[in-house]
Motif scaffolding. Structure first.
Motif, PDB file in Angstrom:
ATOM      1  N   LEU A  40     -30.025 -35.497  -5.426  1.00 47.68           N
ATOM      2  CA  LEU A  40     -28.821 -35.732  -6.216  1.00 47.68           C
ATOM      3  C   LEU A  40     -28.490 -34.535  -7.086  1.00 47.68           C
ATOM      4  O   LEU A  40     -27.328 -34.210  -7.304  1.00 47.68           O
ATOM      5  CB  LEU A  40     -28.997 -36.969  -7.104  1.00 47.68           C
ATOM      6  CG  LEU A  40     -28.850 -38.317  -6.409  1.00 47.68           C
ATOM      7  CD1 LEU A  40     -29.344 -39.420  -7.311  1.00 47.68           C
ATOM      8  CD2 LEU A  40     -27.407 -38.567  -6.022  1.00 47.68           C
ATOM      9  N   SER A  41     -29.527 -33.875  -7.585  1.00 43.85           N
ATOM     10  CA  SER A  41     -29.245 -32.759  -8.485  1.00 43.85           C
ATOM     11  C   SER A  41     -29.190 -31.435  -7.732  1.00 43.85           C
ATOM     12  O   SER A  41     -29.160 -30.382  -8.339  1.00 43.85           O
ATOM     13  CB  SER A  41     -30.273 -32.706  -9.611  1.00 43.85           C
ATOM     14  OG  SER A  41     -31.558 -32.801  -9.080  1.00 43.85           O
ATOM     15  N   ARG A  42     -29.177 -31.498  -6.415  1.00 40.63           N
ATOM     16  CA  ARG A  42     -28.957 -30.325  -5.573  1.00 40.63           C
ATOM     17  C   ARG A  42     -30.041 -29.264  -5.699  1.00 40.63           C
ATOM     18  O   ARG A  42     -29.793 -28.078  -5.526  1.00 40.63           O
ATOM     19  CB  ARG A  42     -27.603 -29.680  -5.873  1.00 40.63           C
ATOM     20  CG  ARG A  42     -26.470 -30.552  -5.372  1.00 40.63           C
ATOM     21  CD  ARG A  42     -25.286 -29.700  -5.074  1.00 40.63           C
ATOM     22  NE  ARG A  42     -24.472 -29.525  -6.256  1.00 40.63           N
ATOM     23  CZ  ARG A  42     -23.405 -28.754  -6.294  1.00 40.63           C
ATOM     24  NH1 ARG A  42     -23.044 -28.082  -5.251  1.00 40.63           N
ATOM     25  NH2 ARG A  42     -22.693 -28.655  -7.399  1.00 40.63           N
ATOM     26  N   LEU A  92     -33.921 -32.934 -15.106  1.00 42.03           N
ATOM     27  CA  LEU A  92     -35.216 -33.297 -14.542  1.00 42.03           C
ATOM     28  C   LEU A  92     -36.309 -32.832 -15.495  1.00 42.03           C
ATOM     29  O   LEU A  92     -37.466 -33.153 -15.346  1.00 42.03           O
ATOM     30  CB  LEU A  92     -35.412 -32.654 -13.175  1.00 42.03           C
ATOM     31  CG  LEU A  92     -34.334 -32.947 -12.139  1.00 42.03           C
ATOM     32  CD1 LEU A  92     -34.798 -32.529 -10.759  1.00 42.03           C
ATOM     33  CD2 LEU A  92     -33.956 -34.401 -12.119  1.00 42.03           C
ATOM     34  N   GLU A  93     -35.906 -32.068 -16.479  1.00 44.04           N
ATOM     35  CA  GLU A  93     -36.874 -31.467 -17.396  1.00 44.04           C
ATOM     36  C   GLU A  93     -36.054 -31.014 -18.590  1.00 44.04           C
ATOM     37  O   GLU A  93     -34.910 -30.635 -18.419  1.00 44.04           O
ATOM     38  CB  GLU A  93     -37.491 -30.266 -16.686  1.00 44.04           C
ATOM     39  CG  GLU A  93     -38.461 -29.468 -17.489  1.00 44.04           C
ATOM     40  CD  GLU A  93     -38.809 -28.184 -16.750  1.00 44.04           C
ATOM     41  OE1 GLU A  93     -39.915 -28.090 -16.256  1.00 44.04           O
ATOM     42  OE2 GLU A  93     -37.958 -27.281 -16.681  1.00 44.04           O
ATOM     43  N   SER A 116     -27.927 -32.632 -14.173  1.00 43.42           N
ATOM     44  CA  SER A 116     -29.191 -33.344 -14.077  1.00 43.42           C
ATOM     45  C   SER A 116     -30.197 -32.790 -15.062  1.00 43.42           C
ATOM     46  O   SER A 116     -30.230 -31.606 -15.353  1.00 43.42           O
ATOM     47  CB  SER A 116     -29.738 -33.234 -12.656  1.00 43.42           C
ATOM     48  OG  SER A 116     -29.815 -31.886 -12.294  1.00 43.42           O
ATOM     49  N   LYS A 133     -34.022 -35.135  -6.825  1.00 49.01           N
ATOM     50  CA  LYS A 133     -33.891 -33.733  -6.424  1.00 49.01           C
ATOM     51  C   LYS A 133     -32.680 -33.536  -5.531  1.00 49.01           C
ATOM     52  O   LYS A 133     -31.962 -32.554  -5.656  1.00 49.01           O
ATOM     53  CB  LYS A 133     -35.141 -33.299  -5.653  1.00 49.01           C
ATOM     54  CG  LYS A 133     -36.250 -32.811  -6.547  1.00 49.01           C
ATOM     55  CD  LYS A 133     -37.340 -32.219  -5.687  1.00 49.01           C
ATOM     56  CE  LYS A 133     -38.542 -31.850  -6.522  1.00 49.01           C
ATOM     57  NZ  LYS A 133     -39.704 -31.625  -5.674  1.00 49.01           N
ATOM     58  N   LEU A 148     -27.516 -25.497 -17.696  1.00 52.11           N
ATOM     59  CA  LEU A 148     -27.183 -26.887 -17.394  1.00 52.11           C
ATOM     60  C   LEU A 148     -25.718 -27.058 -17.001  1.00 52.11           C
ATOM     61  O   LEU A 148     -25.289 -28.150 -16.663  1.00 52.11           O
ATOM     62  CB  LEU A 148     -27.494 -27.776 -18.597  1.00 52.11           C
ATOM     63  CG  LEU A 148     -28.983 -27.910 -18.927  1.00 52.11           C
ATOM     64  CD1 LEU A 148     -29.177 -28.634 -20.235  1.00 52.11           C
ATOM     65  CD2 LEU A 148     -29.712 -28.636 -17.815  1.00 52.11           C
ATOM     66  N   MET A 173     -21.321 -33.162 -12.418  1.00 56.03           N
ATOM     67  CA  MET A 173     -22.622 -33.793 -12.368  1.00 56.03           C
ATOM     68  C   MET A 173     -23.631 -32.862 -13.030  1.00 56.03           C
ATOM     69  O   MET A 173     -23.607 -31.669 -12.794  1.00 56.03           O
ATOM     70  CB  MET A 173     -22.991 -34.014 -10.910  1.00 56.03           C
ATOM     71  CG  MET A 173     -23.950 -35.093 -10.687  1.00 56.03           C
ATOM     72  SD  MET A 173     -23.813 -35.855  -9.061  1.00 56.03           S
ATOM     73  CE  MET A 173     -24.199 -34.600  -7.938  1.00 56.03           C
TER      74      MET A 173
END
Lengths: 282, 421
Positions: free
Chosen positions: B93-95, B114-115, B112, B91, B137, B110
């Motif tokens: 890292l993906s801000r 997460l889903e 991420s 979380k 994204l 970058m």
């Protein structure tokens, strides 16, 4: 280590300064902004028979309702303006303002599931809401324009120079709605009570704004109260421009603009602060 | 040393436990006042290590002083038990949320995952959703247009591309969602267990795509998963997390091994049904491994038999049920499977429970880490209960013929071979 002189393109830190707003990043995500606006429209009338016509039906029915209740039953004055036009002007402006305000105030809670999974500048969401509402306003304004044209051709209304202020009025309405909205959205992540307060607060605010009655009807005592409300001069000026009745004052308009700018700056600052860690409290 | 893609320094994240709500205005004012005077957050020092099973103060460090560097082109697997801080790290890292202290620096774009399918709108068509999801994204419309055909053909939903996604089957939905994600081309990609989507065929395709992404295109990938098999196939290095800190960082195989042993540090090795198992008609209520002394254990000598005690509880007795017992290696592959009828065992009418023991022979299973997988099912494919990766055990090399080659992979069984000329 030799890593000292590398240029890092992303740096994530716990605290950032108050006015650290990355406009460049916001611009990079402009495609997302556009797609979100498009989504709002497509999703709005999917699986409805009348489709986009609903954008017209809403203000028409509301206007008709106001006409019956406030015009016929309560007999409120409309300053000599044809009542339908008077209410339609009020409804068109007010629904723009209140939609901007209410929808943006829900930014964090309504989008928590997306915000919890992926990063993009959070300000994109309230901006997309304001733009969607602007397009909606455009459609409803064209309805107003048709009704207005009818009365104008029949010589029942006059225009004044203030009609040229329209773009400016719309901008200030949007900024006010956005400013209020993002302040509330930042606060509601922690204090949910505000959501309920806001929902009927906006309803009450409409009556504290000359939407269904003209400013001239208010007594001297009440007048200052209405003038303090930054939305008052916007709606009054709108009516003044298109119908020639109502009041116009550069000072009042200036006041509204000032409030809008202050609210917006303040709003962006706290929005910016809340967006960093709201996932922990929402 | 090669160039760094990500550098994480002293990263910490503090969470407040319990209810967060209106009762905290006074706390907020308190903290604000401390901050104004330039003092430390008065509540911060109450924070403690993140141990979920111990009771303690209202604040917890989900991450505490985490530092590591990821060189460019590295495929890093992040592993650890539930609650070790993996998700919090992702979380940050993906801000999605900001760290309490510390700093993350990254070079390059970058993204991420997460889903999959974040922001999919059910009313929009597949086509519109590809664009919307891609934009969320971080792709531009131009990039998505260029990759559009590739995304559609990867997902295999060409026919339905102009149908609202709410009409999609769940399989089609995740396939489309994954397809968009798989075509992100940022320099750094952060992935959280999103591979487990779709049917077996599509999973294979996903895995292949992930391999391409991480090896051929020279990108930096951070990958979190519980599936050791996938981690070991995809990653070259690993990061083991425990209680919010970095326990170890190194080659993926050594990290997986450390994870397996740390997993079983507490000695008792018991599976107890979770509450949602109660909805099942027949379910495993307790499973336990014992050594030859009869003690519950998860560490075994090579020359020691392993006894597995199984308790099954049921709402109604189904004499047609079969029980399968599988020994899995640490990557999830099956070593041996046996199936036995439930009716072979006696039902205790009072407790509506069936209990039995099964013994694995000594001096056969090669020293390594293993799991069990048990299922109750019927021949018509009704599955009453299925549990995987439970009761991790470790068989230690206590004098096998292969001892002198310790550290080399020599398979899963050691057979007593007969040589002749």
């Amino acid at each position: 280590m030799e890593t000292k002189d590398i240029h890092w393109s992303t740096v994530i830190k716990p605290h950032t300064s108050l006015l650290d707003i990355d406009l460049k990043e916001l611009w990079k995500y402009r495609d997302l902004l556009f797609l979100l606006v498009k989504r709002d429209f497509v999703a709005f009338y999917k699986q409805t028979i009348l489709g986009p016509i609903w954008f017209f039906i809403q203000p028409l029915l509301t206007t008709l309702m106001y006409f019956l209740i406030f015009g016929r039953i309560a007999n409120l004055s409309t300053d000599g303006v044809p009542p339908i036009l008077f209410y339609l002007a009020g409804v068109t402006c007010w629904s723009y303002i209140s939609e901007c305000l209410l929808k943006t105030s829900d930014t964090f809670i309504a989008n928590a599931s997306i915000f919890g999974k992926v990063y993009f500048p959070r300000l994109i969401i309230p901006l997309s809401i304001v733009i969607s509402n602007f397009v909606r306003f455009g459609i409803q304004f064209s309805l107003f324009l048709m009704v207005w044209l009818y009365y104008f051709v029949n010589g029942q209304v006059q225009v004044t120079f203030a009609i040229f202020l329209l773009p400016y009025l719309v901008l200030i309405m949007a900024l006010l709605g956005l400013g209020f909205g993002i302040i509330f959205s930042s606060l509601t992540t922690k204090y949910r009570d505000l959501r309920f307060l806001l929902a009927f607060g906006v309803q009450l605010l409409m009556f504290a704004t000359p939407v269904v009655y003209p400013l001239s009807m208010a007594s001297e005592k009440m007048r200052w109260f209405l003038v303090v409300n930054p939305f008052t001069s916007l709606i009054e000026t709108f009516r003044y421009g298109f119908t020639g009745s109502g009041s116009f004052s550069w000072m009042h308009l200036g006041y509204s603009s000032l409030v809008a700018v202050i609210l917006l700056v303040f709003g962006v600052v706290i929005f910016n602060k809340v967006e960093k860690s709201f996932m922990d409290t929402v | 040393m090669s160039e760094l893609a990500i550098s994480v320094e002293n990263l910490s994240k503090l969470y407040r436990l319990g209810e967060i709500g209106t009762g905290t205005i006074s706390h907020d004012l308190n903290r604000w006042w401390a901050k104004v005077r330039g003092k430390e957050d008065p509540f911060q020092k109450l924070g403690e290590e993140n141990k979920r099973d111990t009771k303690g103060g209202g604040l917890v460090w989900a991450l505490k002083d985490v530092s590591f560097d990821v060189p460019k082109g590295e495929v890093l697997g992040i592993i650890g038990k539930n609650g070790a801080g993996k998700s919090t790290l992702l979380k940050l890292l993906s801000r999605v949320t900001a760290p309490t202290t510390g700093i993350i620096k990254a070079q390059g774009r970058m993204a991420s995952l997460l889903e999959v399918g974040t922001g999919f709108h059910p009313e929009l068509t597949g086509r519109d959703n590809i664009f919307l999801n891609g934009a969320i994204l971080g792709m531009t419309r131009g990039e998505i247009s260029r990759k559009f055909d590739e995304i559609v053909s990867f997902s295999g939903v060409e026919r339905y591309i102009d149908t609202p996604v709410k009409r999609y089957s769940s399989g089609m939905y995740v396939r489309l969602a994954f397809a968009v994600a798989a075509h992100l081309d940022t320099e750094i990609l952060i992935i959280d267990e999103v591979l487990a989507v779709g049917d077996a065929d599509f999973q294979k395709k996903c895995l292949g795509k992930m391999k391409d992404v991480s090896t051929n295109e020279g990108r930096t990938v951070l990958f979190v998963s519980h599936q050791m098999g996938i981690i070991s196939q995809l990653c070259n290095t690993g990061l083991l997390m425990e209680n919010g800190t970095v326990k170890a960082y190194g080659s993926i195989n050594s990290i997986i091994d450390k994870y397996m042993t740390s997993n079983s540090a507490h000695g008792i090795n018991e599976y107890i049904y979770s509450n949602n198992a109660k909805n099942k008609k027949i379910y495993f209520s307790k499973i336990l491994t014992r050594n030859t002394n009869g003690d519950s254990s998860d560490n075994f000598r090579f020359d020691e038999s392993i006894s597995l005690e199984v308790d099954i509880e049921m709402e109604h007795y189904d004499s047609n049920s079969l029980i399968s017992i599988t020994l899995q290696d640490k990557l999830g592959y099956y070593i041996s499977t046996d199936v036995i009828e439930l009716s072979k065992f006696v039902l205790n009418e009072d407790t509506s429970r069936v209990s039995f023991k099964v013994e694995y022979p000594e001096s056969l299973i090669a020293p390594n880490s293993y799991y069990f997988r048990l299922a109750i099912f019927k021949i018509d494919r009704t599955v009453y209960d299925l549990i995987e990766n439970i009761c991790p055990i470790r068989i230690n090399d206590t004098g096998t013929p292969m001892s002198k080659f310790e550290g080399i992979d020599y398979g899963q069984v050691i057979l007593n071979l007969k040589y002749s000329t």
